[in-house]
Design a protein around this motif. Structure first.
Motif, short mmCIF file in Angstrom:
data_model
loop_
_atom_site.label_atom_id
_atom_site.label_comp_id
_atom_site.label_asym_id
_atom_site.label_seq_id
_atom_site.Cartn_x
_atom_site.Cartn_y
_atom_site.Cartn_z
N LYS A 1 9.81 7.04 -11.03
CA LYS A 1 9.90 6.18 -9.85
C LYS A 1 8.59 5.40 -9.76
O LYS A 1 7.52 5.98 -9.65
CB LYS A 1 10.10 7.05 -8.62
CG LYS A 1 10.17 6.26 -7.33
CD LYS A 1 10.50 7.17 -6.17
CE LYS A 1 10.51 6.45 -4.86
NZ LYS A 1 10.79 7.36 -3.75
N GLN B 1 3.47 7.49 -6.88
CA GLN B 1 4.49 6.78 -7.66
C GLN B 1 3.83 6.08 -8.86
O GLN B 1 2.64 5.81 -8.86
CB GLN B 1 5.21 5.76 -6.77
CG GLN B 1 5.93 6.44 -5.61
CD GLN B 1 6.68 5.48 -4.71
OE1 GLN B 1 6.52 4.26 -4.82
NE2 GLN B 1 7.47 6.02 -3.81
N TYR C 1 24.03 0.12 -3.69
CA TYR C 1 24.59 -0.27 -2.39
C TYR C 1 25.86 -1.10 -2.58
O TYR C 1 26.58 -1.35 -1.63
CB TYR C 1 23.54 -1.03 -1.58
CG TYR C 1 22.29 -0.19 -1.36
CD1 TYR C 1 22.26 0.79 -0.38
CD2 TYR C 1 21.16 -0.34 -2.17
CE1 TYR C 1 21.15 1.59 -0.20
CE2 TYR C 1 20.03 0.46 -2.00
CZ TYR C 1 20.04 1.42 -1.02
OH TYR C 1 18.93 2.22 -0.84
N ARG D 1 1.72 3.80 -2.06
CA ARG D 1 2.15 5.06 -2.68
C ARG D 1 1.65 5.18 -4.13
O ARG D 1 2.20 5.92 -4.93
CB ARG D 1 3.67 5.15 -2.66
CG ARG D 1 4.31 5.05 -1.28
CD ARG D 1 5.67 5.76 -1.28
NE ARG D 1 6.55 5.39 -0.19
CZ ARG D 1 6.39 5.72 1.08
NH1 ARG D 1 5.34 6.42 1.46
NH2 ARG D 1 7.26 5.36 1.98
N PHE E 1 14.48 -0.99 2.17
CA PHE E 1 14.76 0.43 2.41
C PHE E 1 13.79 1.01 3.43
O PHE E 1 14.18 1.77 4.32
CB PHE E 1 14.64 1.21 1.10
CG PHE E 1 14.73 2.72 1.26
CD1 PHE E 1 15.93 3.39 1.05
CD2 PHE E 1 13.60 3.47 1.61
CE1 PHE E 1 16.00 4.76 1.19
CE2 PHE E 1 13.68 4.85 1.75
CZ PHE E 1 14.88 5.50 1.54
N ARG E 2 12.54 0.65 3.30
CA ARG E 2 11.54 1.26 4.20
C ARG E 2 11.77 0.84 5.64
O ARG E 2 11.50 1.60 6.56
CB ARG E 2 10.13 0.92 3.73
CG ARG E 2 9.82 1.67 2.44
CD ARG E 2 8.40 1.47 1.97
NE ARG E 2 8.26 2.00 0.62
CZ ARG E 2 7.25 1.74 -0.18
NH1 ARG E 2 6.27 0.96 0.23
NH2 ARG E 2 7.18 2.28 -1.38
N LYS F 1 13.96 4.33 -11.43
CA LYS F 1 14.01 3.56 -10.20
C LYS F 1 12.75 2.72 -10.04
O LYS F 1 11.67 3.26 -10.26
CB LYS F 1 14.13 4.57 -9.06
CG LYS F 1 14.12 3.99 -7.70
CD LYS F 1 14.15 5.08 -6.71
CE LYS F 1 13.85 4.45 -5.38
NZ LYS F 1 13.53 5.36 -4.37
N SER G 1 17.07 -1.16 -2.87
CA SER G 1 17.34 -2.05 -1.75
C SER G 1 16.96 -3.50 -2.03
O SER G 1 17.73 -4.42 -1.76
CB SER G 1 16.62 -1.54 -0.51
OG SER G 1 15.23 -1.39 -0.75
C1 PBG Z 1 11.81 7.95 -0.44
C2 PBG Z 1 12.63 6.92 -1.10
C3 PBG Z 1 12.43 5.52 -1.19
C4 PBG Z 1 13.58 5.02 -1.81
C5 PBG Z 1 14.41 6.09 -2.11
N1 PBG Z 1 13.80 7.25 -1.68
C6 PBG Z 1 11.37 4.65 -0.69
C7 PBG Z 1 9.98 4.76 -1.13
O1 PBG Z 1 9.65 5.45 -2.10
O2 PBG Z 1 9.16 4.15 -0.45
C8 PBG Z 1 13.87 3.58 -2.09
C9 PBG Z 1 15.32 3.21 -2.18
C10 PBG Z 1 15.62 1.77 -2.08
O3 PBG Z 1 14.73 0.90 -2.01
O4 PBG Z 1 16.82 1.47 -2.07
N2 PBG Z 1 10.60 8.24 -1.00
#
Ligand code: PBG
Length: 326
Positions: free
Chosen positions: A194, A220, A312, A216, A203-204, A247, A273
């Motif tokens: 990720k 990440q 989605y 992050r 998403f956030r 991802k 997202s």
């Molecule tokens: C939680 C998480 C995130 C996403 C999935 N699980 C956001 C992030 O890491 O900030 C993103 C999913 C998306 O953008 O569709 N940590």
């Protein structure tokens, strides 16, 4: 070579093209993300993700029925809380909205495969994916909390738990916690690779999980790295992950292909997202054809080596595939 060889012979009509097509998309390839929120009567559209909603538990029946009718039987649940805290303890509440959603879905539609996101960012008041100790997200303290969160989901009936916080040792910590409580049949879908990505923006907003300060990048991955991605995936395999995930999706097809070549576990792609929002926004402006572009992007994941796709577009794509007659 030409003139003996003419590749256009195999492209002459739809039936021949279908016959020789190397990659096929099916409704069974899709996993649909669902956002569950506290409250009653909530069915609120996410502004940057037209067509996607936040649901309170009482509003789930309609969307789950739609999925059932369309043949999308796999879902990934995200939760929220009214009680954010420094350590995100409400994430493992056994009556959390996620647990309630799992119970409802598994009771009403036992043939569904229910996966749950296991991460603290929607549950901490600072929006990071674990407790902060001396200005740094503490890895091992996070493992304790996410293992409890995973266990609460397993108790509610989840089929797979999906740790997404990119903590070292998250898979083995959860595996041990689940096994100690006899949930040996509950699987782990690891967000193995990720990246710290700008594509998570919408998403956030939806998950109310934006970090209050900083980013992050200390947990990440750096988008520059692919050898490190293989290392991450290798450790998850050793720790007992059942499935691996990459991802975001489309900007990282090379990573999907590399994992597919190196590991014998299913590789899931997450079309996140921001990828959805871009396709939606451009198609709403009339600049691209939503259906063509969405299906093309999903096909690309499979061609790159993804076994299944979290998207989605799951519901729409399944409908489009059902309509599509050659
Ligand atoms: C939680 C998480 C995130 C996403 C999935 N699980 C956001 C992030 O890491 O900030 C993103 C999913 C998306 O953008 O569709 N940590």
């Amino acid at each position: 070579m030409y003139p003996n060889t003419r590749l256009r012979r195999l492209r002459k009509n739809a039936n021949i093209r279908a016959l020789v097509s190397e990659t096929k998309l099916s409704h069974t390839d899709f996993i649909y993300p669902i956002f569950v929120v506290p409250g009653q009567g909530v069915c609120q559209e996410i502004s940057a993700m037209p067509g996607q909603f936040l649901y309170s538990c009482d509003q789930l029946p309609a969307i789950i029925k739609k999925l059932d009718d369309t043949g999308v039987y796999s879902i990934l649940l995200f939760g929220q809380t009214t009680e954010k805290s420094a350590r995100g303890e409400s994430s493992y509440d056994e009556v959390s909205v996620v647990c309630q959603a799992i119970q409802y879905i598994k009771k009403t539609y036992p043939h569904f495969t229910v996966m749950t996101d296991v991460c603290l960012c929607s549950y901490t008041d600072h929006g990071h994916c674990g407790p902060i100790v001396e200005g740094y997200v503490n890895n091992d303290a996070t493992l304790d909390i996410i293992s409890q969160m995973a266990l609460s989901h397993a108790k509610a009936g989840a089929d797979f738990v999906a740790p997404s916080g990119m903590m070292d040792g998250m898979v083995i910590a959860i595996r041990q916690k689940l096994d100690a409580a006899d949930f040996t049949e509950v699987g782990i879908l690891s967000y193995s690779v990720k990246y710290a990505s700008g594509f998570y923006g919408p998403f956030r907003e939806a998950a109310d999980s934006k970090p209050q300060e900083g980013d992050r990048k200390s947990y990440q991955m750096d988008p520059a790295n692919i050898r490190e991605a293989l290392h991450e995936a290798e450790l998850d395999v050793l720790e007992g992950a059942d499935m691996l995930m990459v991802k975001p999706g489309m900007p990282y097809l090379d990573v999907i292909a590399a994992l597919n070549k190196s590991f014998n576990l299913p590789i899931l792609a997450y079309q996140v997202s921001g990828e959805y929002s871009m396709i939606k926004a451009a198609s709403q402006k009339g600049w691209i054809d939503e259906k063509v572009v969405a299906l093309e992007s999903l096909l690309a994941f499979k061609r790159a080596g993804a076994t299944a796709i979290i998207t989605y577009f799951a519901l729409d794509a399944a409908k489009w595939l059902a309509e599509c007659n050659i």
